[in-house]
Design an enzyme around this catalytic site. Sequence first.
Site, mmCIF file in Angstrom:
data_model
loop_
_atom_site.group_PDB
_atom_site.id
_atom_site.type_symbol
_atom_site.label_atom_id
_atom_site.label_comp_id
_atom_site.label_asym_id
_atom_site.label_seq_id
_atom_site.Cartn_x
_atom_site.Cartn_y
_atom_site.Cartn_z
ATOM 1 N N ALA A 250 63.294 68.435 41.083
ATOM 2 C CA ALA A 250 62.647 67.290 41.027
ATOM 3 C C ALA A 250 62.362 66.206 39.679
ATOM 4 O O ALA A 250 61.876 65.510 39.534
ATOM 5 C CB ALA A 250 61.075 67.276 41.440
ATOM 6 N N ALA A 251 63.319 66.888 38.803
ATOM 7 C CA ALA A 251 63.600 65.892 37.594
ATOM 8 C C ALA A 251 63.611 64.422 37.510
ATOM 9 O O ALA A 251 62.912 63.674 37.107
ATOM 10 C CB ALA A 251 64.540 66.638 36.647
ATOM 11 N N GLY A 252 64.587 64.044 38.307
ATOM 12 C CA GLY A 252 64.700 62.753 38.788
ATOM 13 C C GLY A 252 63.585 61.966 39.328
ATOM 14 O O GLY A 252 63.295 60.981 38.946
ATOM 15 N N ASP A 253 62.982 62.825 40.165
ATOM 16 C CA ASP A 253 61.592 62.089 40.842
ATOM 17 C C ASP A 253 60.407 61.677 39.708
ATOM 18 O O ASP A 253 59.745 61.013 39.570
ATOM 19 C CB ASP A 253 61.152 62.896 42.085
ATOM 20 C CG ASP A 253 62.033 63.125 43.008
ATOM 21 O OD1 ASP A 253 63.035 62.134 43.419
ATOM 22 O OD2 ASP A 253 62.171 63.973 43.730
#
Length: 307
Positions: A250-253
Site C-alpha cells: 500500500a505504499a502508493g495508497d
Amino acid sequence: MNKKIVVIGSSNVDLIMKMDHLPEKGETVTDADFFQVYGGKGANQAVAAARAGGNVAFVSSVGEDAYTPQMLKNYKNDSIDTRFVFKEVGIASGHALIMIGDQGDNYLSVAPGANYNLTPERIDEALPVLEKAGIIVMQYEIPEETIKHVIDLSNARNIPVLMNFAPARQFDFSYIPKIDILVLNEVEAGFLAGMQVKNEQDAEKAAVKLIEQGVVKVIITLGAQGAFMLTNDQKIAVPAFKVDAVDTTAAGDTFCGAFAVANAEGMIPADALRFASAAAALSVTQMGAQPSAPTRTEIDKFLKRKL
C-alpha cells in the site's frame, strides 16, 4: 484543518501470505505466514489521509459478510466519516489475495464484489458530503462511469480531483484533462501516455504528454528513485527515503492519502511531496495495507530525523 478530503473508492478484505520467495508458475511454496487485514485502494487512501491528519469522509460500497462490521468499525476508529459507506445486500465485499516475497515484492489479485455497486446513483446520494469537499480523491477499483460522474460533478463545482490511476486499464481518455492532479507510477504513466516508461527520463516525457493534454499537475512515483511533480512551469523532485522494506503493498495508497492532506493544508509542492514520500516510506516497514499507514506524529518525527 477545515478542508474536507472526500475519498471515493474501494473497500477490500485482504488475505495475505508472507513467504521466503514468490512462487514460479506451477510451484507451491509452503511454510507461509498468513494474515487477514483490511485494504482496497480507496479505503487505504482514506485511512492514510485520516492518520496523516486529514478531515476525511469515505464514499464506498461494502458487502453483506462477516467482515463488514469490523471494517466499518476500523474506519470510525480512525475518525473517518462513514455516512456514505453503503451496505449492499446479497453480495460480498471486495477481496484481495496477496502473496509477498522476502524483498517485499508482491503478487495480487482482486475480486471486486460490492465495489462495483458504487454506481453514479450512489454518488448522487453522497452529494451532501461531496459538495463540502476541499479535494476529492479517487482510484480505479470502482466502475468507470462512476469515476466520470464524479469528475463531472466536481468540475461543475470547481472542486479539485486527485486521481490515482491504479490499476491501469482502459478508460475514456477524454476525461484525463478534467483531472487536476494525476498520481501515477511508471506503469500507469506509460499506459496513459501511450509509451514505454523504463526510467526517470521516460517518466518525465510521459508526464509532459499528460500536461500537454490539460492535466494541471502530474505526480509520478518512482520507488527507490523518489517522486516528482510536473506542471506547466515547473518540475519538483524529491529523493526516496531509505528504509528496510517488508511489504510494499500500500505504499502508493499511503503516498496519495498523505499528499491529499498536504495539499489540503496548503503545503508548498516540495514539502507536500516530501511529506507524502515520508508516509509511504514508513508504510513499507510494516505488514498489511491499512495497518501500515503511519500517524501524523510518526510522519513528523520521521521527517525531523531526516533533516
